[in-house]
Design a protein around this motif. Structure first.
Motif, PDB file in Angstrom:
ATOM      1  N   UNK A   2      18.359  -3.230 -18.700  1.00 51.63           N
ATOM      2  CA  UNK A   2      18.129  -3.534 -17.299  1.00 51.63           C
ATOM      3  C   UNK A   2      16.715  -3.114 -16.906  1.00 51.63           C
ATOM      4  N   UNK A   3      15.989  -4.035 -16.325  1.00 51.83           N
ATOM      5  CA  UNK A   3      14.637  -3.730 -15.879  1.00 51.83           C
ATOM      6  C   UNK A   3      14.682  -3.111 -14.491  1.00 51.83           C
ATOM      7  N   UNK A   4      13.927  -2.054 -14.296  1.00 55.02           N
ATOM      8  CA  UNK A   4      13.855  -1.399 -13.001  1.00 55.02           C
ATOM      9  C   UNK A   4      12.715  -2.028 -12.212  1.00 55.02           C
ATOM     10  N   UNK A   5      13.050  -2.528 -11.014  1.00 51.17           N
ATOM     11  CA  UNK A   5      12.035  -3.169 -10.192  1.00 51.17           C
ATOM     12  C   UNK A   5      11.037  -2.128  -9.691  1.00 51.17           C
ATOM     13  N   UNK A   6       9.801  -2.477  -9.756  1.00 55.11           N
ATOM     14  CA  UNK A   6       8.752  -1.568  -9.258  1.00 55.11           C
ATOM     15  C   UNK A   6       7.981  -2.273  -8.152  1.00 55.11           C
ATOM     16  N   UNK A   7       7.455  -1.498  -7.232  1.00 55.50           N
ATOM     17  CA  UNK A   7       6.693  -2.061  -6.128  1.00 55.50           C
ATOM     18  C   UNK A   7       5.370  -2.594  -6.649  1.00 55.50           C
ATOM     19  N   UNK A   8       5.046  -3.811  -6.233  1.00 58.17           N
ATOM     20  CA  UNK A   8       3.830  -4.460  -6.707  1.00 58.17           C
ATOM     21  C   UNK A   8       2.604  -3.736  -6.177  1.00 58.17           C
ATOM     22  N   UNK A   9       1.632  -3.561  -7.039  1.00 54.63           N
ATOM     23  CA  UNK A   9       0.391  -2.913  -6.641  1.00 54.63           C
ATOM     24  C   UNK A   9      -0.522  -3.954  -5.998  1.00 54.63           C
ATOM     25  N   UNK A  10      -0.856  -3.762  -4.736  1.00 55.17           N
ATOM     26  CA  UNK A  10      -1.792  -4.659  -4.064  1.00 55.17           C
ATOM     27  C   UNK A  10      -2.732  -3.840  -3.191  1.00 55.17           C
ATOM     28  N   UNK A  11      -3.661  -4.520  -2.547  1.00 56.13           N
ATOM     29  CA  UNK A  11      -4.694  -3.835  -1.781  1.00 56.13           C
ATOM     30  C   UNK A  11      -4.105  -2.994  -0.646  1.00 56.13           C
ATOM     31  N   UNK A  12      -3.131  -3.544   0.052  1.00 57.05           N
ATOM     32  CA  UNK A  12      -2.575  -2.827   1.199  1.00 57.05           C
ATOM     33  C   UNK A  12      -1.825  -1.582   0.745  1.00 57.05           C
ATOM     34  N   UNK A  13      -1.073  -1.690  -0.335  1.00 50.59           N
ATOM     35  CA  UNK A  13      -0.350  -0.516  -0.843  1.00 50.59           C
ATOM     36  C   UNK A  13      -1.330   0.573  -1.269  1.00 50.59           C
ATOM     37  N   UNK A  14      -2.404   0.176  -1.925  1.00 56.52           N
ATOM     38  CA  UNK A  14      -3.404   1.160  -2.341  1.00 56.52           C
ATOM     39  C   UNK A  14      -4.040   1.813  -1.119  1.00 56.52           C
ATOM     40  N   UNK A  55     -15.530  -0.418  -1.257  1.00 61.12           N
ATOM     41  CA  UNK A  55     -14.580  -1.508  -1.043  1.00 61.12           C
ATOM     42  C   UNK A  55     -13.217  -0.964  -0.634  1.00 61.12           C
ATOM     43  N   UNK A  56     -12.831   0.164  -1.212  1.00 63.57           N
ATOM     44  CA  UNK A  56     -11.576   0.806  -0.824  1.00 63.57           C
ATOM     45  C   UNK A  56     -11.657   1.306   0.616  1.00 63.57           C
ATOM     46  N   UNK A  57     -12.782   1.924   0.995  1.00 63.18           N
ATOM     47  CA  UNK A  57     -12.945   2.410   2.364  1.00 63.18           C
ATOM     48  C   UNK A  57     -12.865   1.255   3.365  1.00 63.18           C
ATOM     49  N   UNK A  58     -13.420   0.100   2.992  1.00 64.21           N
ATOM     50  CA  UNK A  58     -13.327  -1.075   3.856  1.00 64.21           C
ATOM     51  C   UNK A  58     -11.867  -1.443   4.111  1.00 64.21           C
ATOM     52  N   UNK A  59     -11.055  -1.417   3.060  1.00 65.46           N
ATOM     53  CA  UNK A  59      -9.643  -1.767   3.213  1.00 65.46           C
ATOM     54  C   UNK A  59      -8.889  -0.686   3.981  1.00 65.46           C
ATOM     55  N   UNK A  60      -9.253   0.575   3.771  1.00 62.24           N
ATOM     56  CA  UNK A  60      -8.616   1.668   4.509  1.00 62.24           C
ATOM     57  C   UNK A  60      -8.917   1.542   6.000  1.00 62.24           C
ATOM     58  N   UNK A  61     -10.172   1.264   6.342  1.00 61.41           N
ATOM     59  CA  UNK A  61     -10.537   1.095   7.746  1.00 61.41           C
ATOM     60  C   UNK A  61      -9.797  -0.084   8.362  1.00 61.41           C
ATOM     61  N   UNK A  62      -9.633  -1.151   7.591  1.00 56.45           N
ATOM     62  CA  UNK A  62      -8.913  -2.318   8.087  1.00 56.45           C
ATOM     63  C   UNK A  62      -7.450  -1.986   8.317  1.00 56.45           C
ATOM     64  N   UNK A  63      -6.857  -1.213   7.434  1.00 53.81           N
ATOM     65  CA  UNK A  63      -5.466  -0.797   7.620  1.00 53.81           C
ATOM     66  C   UNK A  63      -5.328   0.101   8.847  1.00 53.81           C
ATOM     67  N   UNK A  64      -6.309   0.976   9.074  1.00 59.30           N
ATOM     68  CA  UNK A  64      -6.309   1.794  10.286  1.00 59.30           C
ATOM     69  C   UNK A  64      -6.350   0.899  11.523  1.00 59.30           C
ATOM     70  N   UNK A  65      -7.189  -0.141  11.469  1.00 56.86           N
ATOM     71  CA  UNK A  65      -7.306  -1.057  12.591  1.00 56.86           C
ATOM     72  C   UNK A  65      -6.006  -1.824  12.819  1.00 56.86           C
ATOM     73  N   UNK A  66      -5.351  -2.250  11.741  1.00 54.96           N
ATOM     74  CA  UNK A  66      -4.070  -2.951  11.891  1.00 54.96           C
ATOM     75  C   UNK A  66      -3.065  -2.081  12.629  1.00 54.96           C
ATOM     76  N   UNK A  67      -2.997  -0.816  12.255  1.00 51.96           N
ATOM     77  CA  UNK A  67      -2.073   0.106  12.901  1.00 51.96           C
ATOM     78  C   UNK A  67      -2.453   0.312  14.358  1.00 51.96           C
ATOM     79  N   UNK A  68      -3.754   0.407  14.608  1.00 50.73           N
ATOM     80  CA  UNK A  68      -4.240   0.586  15.971  1.00 50.73           C
ATOM     81  C   UNK A  68      -3.868  -0.624  16.827  1.00 50.73           C
ATOM     82  N   UNK A  69      -4.101  -1.810  16.290  1.00 48.55           N
ATOM     83  CA  UNK A  69      -3.816  -3.039  17.026  1.00 48.55           C
ATOM     84  C   UNK A  69      -2.328  -3.172  17.320  1.00 48.55           C
ATOM     85  N   UNK A  70      -1.492  -2.731  16.386  1.00 46.94           N
ATOM     86  CA  UNK A  70      -0.045  -2.811  16.583  1.00 46.94           C
ATOM     87  C   UNK A  70       0.422  -1.909  17.718  1.00 46.94           C
ATOM     88  N   UNK A  71      -0.295  -0.819  17.953  1.00 43.63           N
ATOM     89  CA  UNK A  71       0.063   0.130  19.015  1.00 43.63           C
ATOM     90  C   UNK A  71      -0.513  -0.237  20.372  1.00 43.63           C
TER      91      UNK A  71
END
Length: 216
Positions: A2-14, A55-71
């Protein structure tokens, strides 16, 4: 087998993992190797998504903005622009303070999607409805935004430091060093204590200045 499902690694998860780790190690300690360890992957796996730390910091800042916009509540174009602009800056500061070194991560980055466009359009519309030209509205927003980012960078740099437990700037020691410069010594209480109140005083000055210089 049986294969154990793992969460896909993508930019948002990182990016989300990096933001969580940021609160533990700070910006200086945040490396791709440390993030890979947290994700239980090899560091080279991250280079499929990010060519370097910026490039990682760019994505982190964008994720911060997404959370901000949601609030954020939807901006009312007819609301008093002074209250609207000040409220937006308070929300920005509140969100940046949720992350250790949050303002440093957020500033000077390039957003990786259009999450910023909707909120920015609403804020600029509020200002133009109030009588600002499009150029003056953009300058007004940037002025208040720059004040807020700079204030929080200094605020977070002065502590307290979550890593060391340091309480922050030692005002008594500062005053002692500046004993021969009484005005500079006394300024420490205004500049480095009462951060919430200090932010509000500075914000009020910025908003008033924006109105005086850019409106009409």
């Amino acid at each position: 087998m049986v294969k154990v499902a793992t969460e896909r690694l993508d930019r948002i998860r990182v990016a989300r993992t990096a933001l969580r780790l940021l609160n533990e190690v700070g910006l200086e300690g945040l490396t791709l190797r440390a993030i890979a360890k947290e994700l239980d992957v090899k560091a080279p796996a991250l280079y499929w998504h990010f060519k370097d730390k910026q490039a990682l910091l760019d994505e982190m800042a964008t994720e911060m903005l997404r959370r901000m916009a949601a609030d954020m509540q939807e901006s009312d174009p007819s609301a008093d622009w002074r209250e609207g602009l000040a409220a937006a800056m308070r929300r920005l500061r509140e969100h940046l303070l949720r992350y250790r070194d949050g303002a440093k991560v957020y500033s000077g980055t390039h957003f990786t999607d259009m999450s910023y466009a909707g909120p920015m359009e609403a804020h600029l519309r509020m200002l133009t409805v109030a009588g600002f030209t499009p150029a003056a509205a953009a300058r007004a927003w940037l002025t208040a935004y720059s004040y807020t980012i700079g204030y929080v960078i200094e605020e977070q740099a002065m502590g307290p430091d979550p890593a060391t437990g340091a309480e922050g700037y030692d005002l008594a020691a500062r005053a002692e060093r500046l004993a021969e410069y009484p005005l500079s010594a006394a300024a420490g209480e205004e500049m480095f204590a009462g951060r919430d109140a200090g932010f509000e005083v500075g914000l009020a000055a910025v908003v008033a200045g924006v109105g005086a210089v850019l409106l009409g």
